[in-house]
Design a protein around this motif. Structure first.
Motif, PDB file in Angstrom:
ATOM      1  N   ARG A   1      37.487  31.340  66.825  1.00 19.15           N
ATOM      2  CA  ARG A   1      36.732  32.156  65.880  1.00 19.15           C
ATOM      3  C   ARG A   1      36.369  31.387  64.627  1.00 19.15           C
ATOM      4  N   TRP A   2      37.082  30.301  64.322  1.00 19.48           N
ATOM      5  CA  TRP A   2      36.820  29.519  63.126  1.00 19.48           C
ATOM      6  C   TRP A   2      37.397  28.119  63.336  1.00 19.48           C
ATOM      7  N   GLY A   3      37.130  27.238  62.393  1.00 22.44           N
ATOM      8  CA  GLY A   3      37.687  25.902  62.464  1.00 22.44           C
ATOM      9  C   GLY A   3      36.715  24.893  63.037  1.00 22.44           C
ATOM     10  N   LEU A   4      37.204  23.660  63.208  1.00 20.80           N
ATOM     11  CA  LEU A   4      36.343  22.563  63.639  1.00 20.80           C
ATOM     12  C   LEU A   4      35.761  22.812  65.025  1.00 20.80           C
ATOM     13  N   ALA A   5      36.565  23.374  65.936  1.00 19.83           N
ATOM     14  CA  ALA A   5      36.061  23.621  67.289  1.00 19.83           C
ATOM     15  C   ALA A   5      34.915  24.628  67.265  1.00 19.83           C
ATOM     16  N   HIS A   6      34.998  25.629  66.384  1.00 21.24           N
ATOM     17  CA  HIS A   6      33.899  26.592  66.246  1.00 21.24           C
ATOM     18  C   HIS A   6      32.652  25.895  65.727  1.00 21.24           C
ATOM     19  N   LYS A   7      32.804  25.047  64.737  1.00 24.35           N
ATOM     20  CA  LYS A   7      31.651  24.337  64.178  1.00 24.35           C
ATOM     21  C   LYS A   7      31.033  23.416  65.217  1.00 24.35           C
ATOM     22  N   GLU A   8      31.874  22.730  65.994  1.00 23.70           N
ATOM     23  CA  GLU A   8      31.347  21.835  67.034  1.00 23.70           C
ATOM     24  C   GLU A   8      30.621  22.617  68.107  1.00 23.70           C
ATOM     25  N   TRP A   9      31.151  23.814  68.453  1.00 23.49           N
ATOM     26  CA  TRP A   9      30.443  24.641  69.440  1.00 23.49           C
ATOM     27  C   TRP A   9      29.087  25.048  68.901  1.00 23.49           C
ATOM     28  N   MET A  10      29.037  25.474  67.663  1.00 25.94           N
ATOM     29  CA  MET A  10      27.766  25.863  67.066  1.00 25.94           C
ATOM     30  C   MET A  10      26.761  24.711  67.112  1.00 25.94           C
ATOM     31  N   ARG A  11      27.217  23.522  66.814  1.00 28.71           N
ATOM     32  CA  ARG A  11      26.307  22.384  66.726  1.00 28.71           C
ATOM     33  C   ARG A  11      25.936  21.824  68.102  1.00 28.71           C
ATOM     34  N   ASP A  12      26.926  21.746  69.004  1.00 31.22           N
ATOM     35  CA  ASP A  12      26.711  21.004  70.244  1.00 31.22           C
ATOM     36  C   ASP A  12      26.526  21.878  71.480  1.00 31.22           C
ATOM     37  N   ARG A  13      27.186  23.039  71.548  1.00 29.08           N
ATOM     38  CA  ARG A  13      27.170  23.836  72.766  1.00 29.08           C
ATOM     39  C   ARG A  13      26.325  25.095  72.670  1.00 29.08           C
ATOM     40  N   ARG A  14      26.009  25.515  71.461  1.00 35.21           N
ATOM     41  CA  ARG A  14      25.195  26.721  71.311  1.00 35.21           C
ATOM     42  C   ARG A  14      23.894  26.660  72.108  1.00 35.21           C
ATOM     43  N   PRO A  15      23.206  25.520  72.174  1.00 35.67           N
ATOM     44  CA  PRO A  15      21.951  25.492  72.953  1.00 35.67           C
ATOM     45  C   PRO A  15      22.139  25.782  74.434  1.00 35.67           C
ATOM     46  N   TYR A  16      23.382  25.652  74.939  1.00 37.51           N
ATOM     47  CA  TYR A  16      23.624  25.866  76.361  1.00 37.51           C
ATOM     48  C   TYR A  16      24.007  27.314  76.667  1.00 37.51           C
ATOM     49  N   ALA A  17      24.103  28.127  75.629  1.00 38.69           N
ATOM     50  CA  ALA A  17      24.350  29.553  75.843  1.00 38.69           C
ATOM     51  C   ALA A  17      23.053  30.217  76.303  1.00 38.69           C
ATOM     52  N   PHE A  18      23.168  31.112  77.253  1.00 40.87           N
ATOM     53  CA  PHE A  18      21.974  31.747  77.829  1.00 40.87           C
ATOM     54  C   PHE A  18      22.367  33.137  78.284  1.00 40.87           C
ATOM     55  N   GLY A  19      21.406  33.868  78.811  1.00 35.72           N
ATOM     56  CA  GLY A  19      21.725  35.192  79.312  1.00 35.72           C
ATOM     57  C   GLY A  19      20.509  35.958  79.771  1.00 35.72           C
ATOM     58  N   ALA A  20      20.755  37.191  80.153  1.00 39.38           N
ATOM     59  CA  ALA A  20      19.704  38.105  80.593  1.00 39.38           C
ATOM     60  C   ALA A  20      19.954  39.467  79.956  1.00 39.38           C
ATOM     61  N   PHE A  21      18.905  40.269  79.957  1.00 43.79           N
ATOM     62  CA  PHE A  21      18.945  41.566  79.298  1.00 43.79           C
ATOM     63  C   PHE A  21      18.311  42.583  80.225  1.00 43.79           C
ATOM     64  N   GLY A  22      18.984  43.701  80.394  1.00 42.09           N
ATOM     65  CA  GLY A  22      18.448  44.766  81.226  1.00 42.09           C
ATOM     66  C   GLY A  22      18.213  46.028  80.422  1.00 42.09           C
ATOM     67  N   MET A  23      17.112  46.688  80.706  1.00 45.78           N
ATOM     68  CA  MET A  23      16.789  47.950  80.036  1.00 45.78           C
ATOM     69  C   MET A  23      16.310  48.928  81.094  1.00 45.78           C
TER      70      MET A  23
END
Length: 697
Positions: free
Chosen positions: A537-559
């Motif tokens: 939720r916080w700390g260096l690992a959170h910052k690294e995820w935001m910088r390096d892994r966030r672009p690999y997050a994806f998904g779909a949406f249903g309505m």
């Protein structure tokens, strides 16, 4: 920060933000690496610039700092500081206090914002946005401001107009244009103040969709609602909600142009089956499904007009083949992106059809306005170049151009009177302390304030039959999250890019199913507050995820379809607004059939993502409390050929009233399997034309 009186909240806050413990804790929540830590990266400026909004956290931060001071926190080695914060996080009370600090860190480090929410100030650009490469506008792009219309002062109103239109959204805008072009004098009353686009964008803390504080798209204080929730033991619990809480209050925007000022622009047509839900599917116990008194064939010419007069970009093909069309789209679809390519290919492997979404956004220059520049802040924000099409830049300007329309903003209709000799409204302007009341007479009053506020206004006016306010429903929504090996969302707008309609009125999902689309890119603040599964939720690992892994997050949406129930309704509450009128009481019951729709959307959305190579697909349930008002609410003045089964006739005329016409989503007996705005526009054209051609004597 200026000095403050001893013992005052200002002095307490000053003591906090100058304490070594708080600053050190901020820099452990967002540690320095190649990029600055939290305090220098924006959190310090956010907490120190005098903005009152973060002050909600004052007691929590004082308790936290007191505890950290006892630990000698600021003098500890970094690893011991992290250990201390982990210990605090596990504490029942202090854990919530640390949560408050973490939230403020994300707001200060990852959110563009305007000073004290003031649109006149330039937006602050914290380090976190630069670290992520987030850009609001493409390089070299300059904002283009909306041409704000001329408005009428309250003391310049006429005593009589042919028509008073309440609300300037898609229904009200269409009605105003249709009647004004026929030569009728029209007064449009809009509750919101007149704001430029710059006042409705560029601020990640106050955008209507992602607001964590009061949004300029309102409604703001003085407009309370009661929401009713049913506990597992069957008891009803009422919660008072004010206009500062966007999610709990409802996501409908209060602005010139209504929701179309800030929407993302998905402009679908309903399917033929959507107009005959009761006939096609029957009515399960406890549900109030009903057929529309009109069908797709009657609305088709109006759908075509709506697409051309509003301005829709799209393509004929996989997403249009199941509905008869008399004309193509006026603009080509928006340009592609990796998500569209990946999910279109995946759909093909599953035997499904997918394609570019129809959007009411200029994909090419049109109507004297530029094409979309694909900014990163579309939905919930006004368009920086005025390429997003809505009532504010199509129907309303055409109505005003006739010279037959007066536009009154920052005013509210509080009562509608109706009688055989004419109608009238009570209009309130100004603040409640120095408010000015005015009675305006009219041949006809057109109520277009949305499914909740239209029902509330008419009920408070003593109008309507037993169906008015009942049958409140929205859509069912499913959000799926996953990871992919190659970034698929490049952060560009407008957001959703590709969809499939193969599960709309198909055998795969019951009760009409719904549409599946890619999940739009989210703002950095949203990612920071709600990162992927397993991300600290916080700390260096959170910052690294935001910088390096966030672009690999994806998904779909249903309505998909929400089945209206007998107990879902808008009624009048025993709380009053700033004018002394009763607020809305909202009760929303979820019918079991609606949960079947959700389950089907989740199942097939997961299949789609996995076919695209996604990993770790899971259903995401946000922490925010959904509102009974929703975002696509409808049905509270539903049309019917018989007053025993609806609140209005097929032309929106309120049963039991001779001169009151409803012209918005309230009229929809059912809400379809896709976004409803194009249907609101098309049906409003039909309703307004009939009113024009059958003007009361």
């Amino acid at each position: 920060m200026r000095t403050a009186e001893p013992g005052s909240d200002d002095e307490r806050w000053l003591r906090l933000v100058t304490s070594a413990e708080l600053r050190t804790a901020v820099d452990r929540v967002v540690p320095a690496d190649a990029w600055p830590g939290g305090w220098k990266g924006g959190v310090g400026a956010y907490l120190s610039d005098g903005d009152p909004e973060p002050r909600w956290a004052l007691p929590a931060l004082e308790r936290l700092v007191d505890d950290l001071t006892r630990r000698g926190f600021a003098a500890l080695p970094a690893q011991d500081q992290d250990a201390a914060l982990r210990e605090v996080a596990a504490h029942e009370t202090l854990g919530a206090d640390l949560d408050a600090l973490v939230r403020l860190c994300w707001e200060g480090y990852y959110a563009s914002r305007r000073s004290a929410g003031d649109p006149a100030h330039a937006a602050t650009w914290p380090v976190g946005l630069s670290m992520l490469g987030f850009r609001d506008l493409p390089p070299g792009t300059s904002p283009v401001e909306l041409d704000l219309p001329t408005t009428v002062a309250a003391d310049r109103l006429r005593d009589h107009y042919d028509a008073v239109v309440v609300g300037s959204g898609p229904g009200g805008g269409v009605a105003a244009q249709t009647l004004a072009e026929a030569g009728h004098s029209v007064l449009v009353v809009e509750r919101a103040p007149l704001l430029p686009n710059a006042g409705l964008r560029g601020d990640h803390l106050h955008g209507k969709r992602n607001a964590v504080y009061r949004s300029p798209a309102g409604p703001g204080p003085g407009h309370p609602r009661l929401t009713v929730h049913e506990s597992e033991d069957g008891r009803l619990h009422e919660t008072l909600v004010d206009g500062d809480d966007a999610w709990a209050y409802g996501l409908n925007a209060y602005a010139l142009g209504g929701g179309t000022r800030l929407w993302q622009g998905m402009a679908w047509r309903f399917f033929p089956e959507d107009f005959a839900m009761a006939s096609v599917y029957g009515n399960p116990d406890g549900a109030t499904l009903a057929d529309w008194p009109v069908g797709y064939d009657e609305l088709e010419p109006y759908y075509t007009r709506a697409e051309w007069e509003l301005g829709v970009s799209g393509e004929e093909g996989p997403l249009t083949g199941r509905t008869r069309r008399s004309k193509g789209y006026p603009m080509p679809p928006m340009g592609g992106e990796p998500a569209r390519d990946a999910l279109t290919s995946a759909a093909g492997r599953l035997g499904w059809a997918a394609g570019a979404l129809p959007l009411a956004i200029n994909s090419v220059p049109a109507s004297g306005r530029p094409a979309c520049v694909r900014c990163s802040s579309c939905v919930g924000h006004a368009c920086p170049v005025d390429a997003k099409n809505g009532s504010h830049n199509t129907f309303l300007p055409r109505a005003l151009a006739t010279g037959n329309v007066d536009l009154l903003v920052d005013a509210e209709v509080t009562v509608v009177h109706d009688g055989p000799g004419g109608a009238s409204v009570e209009v309130m302007t100004g603040c409640s302390g120095d408010a000015v009341a005015r009675t305006v007479r009219a041949d006809v009053v057109v109520v277009s304030a949305g499914a909740v506020e239209s029902a509330r206004l008419l009920l408070a006016s003593g109008l309507g039959n037993a169906h008015l306010g009942r049958h409140l429903h929205d859509h069912r929504f499913v959000s799926l999250r996953c990871e992919v090996d190659t970034p698929l969302k490049n952060g560009l707008g407008p957001g959703h890019s590709v969809g499939t309609l193969d599960h709309v009125h198909a055998q795969t999902i019951p009760w009409g199913g719904g549409v599946l689309v890619d999940l739009m890119s989210v703002l950095p603040l949203t990612s920071a507050s709600d990162p992927g599964v397993g991300v600290p939720r916080w700390g260096l690992a959170h910052k690294e995820w935001m910088r390096d892994r966030r672009p690999y997050a994806f998904g779909a949406f249903g309505m998909g379809q929400e089945i209206p129930s007998a107990t879902s309704a808008v009624t009048l509450a025993d709380v009053t607004d700033r004018w002394g009128r009763p607020g809305a009481r909202l009760r929303k019951s979820t019918h079991p059939a609606s949960l079947e729709v959700e389950a089907g959307l989740a199942e097939h959305g997961t299949r789609w993502l996995e076919a695209a190579g996604a990993r770790g697909v899971h259903r995401h349930r946000g922490a925010a409390t959904a509102s009974a008002a929703g975002e696509h609410s409808c049905g509270t003045a539903r049309m019917s050929d018989d007053p025993a089964t609806g609140a209005t006739d097929r032309y929106g005329r309120l049963w039991g009233s001779s001169r009151v016409v409803v012209c918005d989503s309230s009229l929809h007996p059912t809400n379809g399997s896709v976004n409803p705005t194009l249907t609101i526009v098309a049906n409003a054209m039909r309703v307004a034309e009939h009113l024009r051609d059958s003007w009361p004597a």
